[in-house]
Design an enzyme around this catalytic site. Structure first.
Site, mmCIF file in Angstrom:
data_model
loop_
_atom_site.group_PDB
_atom_site.id
_atom_site.type_symbol
_atom_site.label_atom_id
_atom_site.label_comp_id
_atom_site.label_asym_id
_atom_site.label_seq_id
_atom_site.Cartn_x
_atom_site.Cartn_y
_atom_site.Cartn_z
ATOM 1 N N ASP A 172 0.852 -1.191 0.000
ATOM 2 C CA ASP A 172 0.000 0.000 0.000
ATOM 3 C C ASP A 172 0.892 1.246 0.000
ATOM 4 O OD1 ASP A 172 -3.219 0.521 0.962
ATOM 5 O OD2 ASP A 172 -1.817 2.212 1.131
ATOM 6 N N ASN B 196 -13.082 -3.241 2.392
ATOM 7 C CA ASN B 196 -14.026 -2.134 2.534
ATOM 8 C C ASN B 196 -14.994 -2.150 1.355
ATOM 9 O OD1 ASN B 196 -12.830 -1.026 4.908
ATOM 10 N ND2 ASN B 196 -11.208 -0.128 3.646
ATOM 11 N N GLY C 57 -15.473 3.306 3.844
ATOM 12 C CA GLY C 57 -14.309 4.073 3.413
ATOM 13 C C GLY C 57 -13.630 3.520 2.181
ATOM 14 N N GLN C 58 -14.383 2.822 1.315
ATOM 15 C CA GLN C 58 -13.760 2.336 0.075
ATOM 16 C C GLN C 58 -13.465 3.520 -0.843
ATOM 17 O OE1 GLN C 58 -15.960 -0.584 -2.253
ATOM 18 N NE2 GLN C 58 -14.194 -0.962 -3.593
ATOM 19 N N HIS D 261 -10.312 -5.056 -3.427
ATOM 20 C CA HIS D 261 -8.992 -5.341 -2.858
ATOM 21 C C HIS D 261 -9.115 -5.790 -1.419
ATOM 22 C CE1 HIS D 261 -9.951 -1.038 -2.434
ATOM 23 N NE2 HIS D 261 -9.338 -1.077 -1.261
ATOM 24 N N LEU D 262 -8.260 -6.726 -1.037
ATOM 25 C CA LEU D 262 -8.111 -7.113 0.361
ATOM 26 C C LEU D 262 -6.936 -6.324 0.922
ATOM 27 C CD1 LEU D 262 -9.516 -9.663 -0.936
ATOM 28 C CD2 LEU D 262 -8.332 -11.021 0.796
ATOM 29 N N HIS D 263 -7.126 -5.762 2.107
ATOM 30 C CA HIS D 263 -6.001 -5.207 2.845
ATOM 31 C C HIS D 263 -5.476 -6.310 3.768
ATOM 32 C CE1 HIS D 263 -6.934 -0.774 2.237
ATOM 33 N NE2 HIS D 263 -8.129 -1.284 1.997
#
Ligand code: 5GP
Ligand code: ZN
Length: 116
Positions: free
Chosen positions: A32, A89, A95-96, A102-104
């Site tokens: 990120d 998200n 908060g996307q 996507h996976l955090h």
């Protein structure tokens, strides 16, 4: 593949550079840009799916592979025993910001619960 103007599609196609930590034919994982923890990796499908709300039966194998990739990267980064969080998200309240699924993968520090 690719959706005009989508930043993660551009990253998937290597049109925008990223620090890649894992890649196969369907998945890309990269650091990120603004990490929120010592380990903060984004794991994406290479083709454009806007959000988790849009997945279909045919995507279930892919979603499993995204989770497996996160699990493997957590181990490689050495946070599998200390612990980590996988976050997806969806839409505004969560908060996307980037409308490409996507996976955090977050680890390397303690997280609070409930989340902020
Ligand atoms: P969201 O809020 O949509 O769940 O998360 C989007 C994430 O993408 C944020 O953590 C943000 O820092 C990250 N991000 C946004 N643009 C870029 C970029 O161009 N490169 C990388 N590596 N990460 C990005
Ligand atoms: Zn996209």
């Amino acid at each position: 593949m690719g959706e005009g103007g989508c930043i993660f599609c551009k990253i998937a196609k290597k049109e925008i550079p990223s620090r890649i930590v894992f890649e196969d034919s369907r998945i890309l994982a990269f650091e990120d840009l603004r990490p929120q923890a010592p380990v903060h990796i984004l794991i994406i499908p290479k083709h454009h799916i806007e959000k988790i709300a849009d997945i279909e039966e045919d995507d279930l194998g892919l979603i499993g592979d995204l989770v497996l990739a996160a699990r493997n990267i957590a181990k490689e980064k050495g946070v599998d025993r200390s612990g980590y969080r996988i976050v997806i998200n969806c839409n505004k309240d969560a908060g996307q910001e980037v409308l490409h699924l996507h996976l955090h993968l977050l680890g390397g520090r303690k997280f609070t619960w409930p989340p902020g």
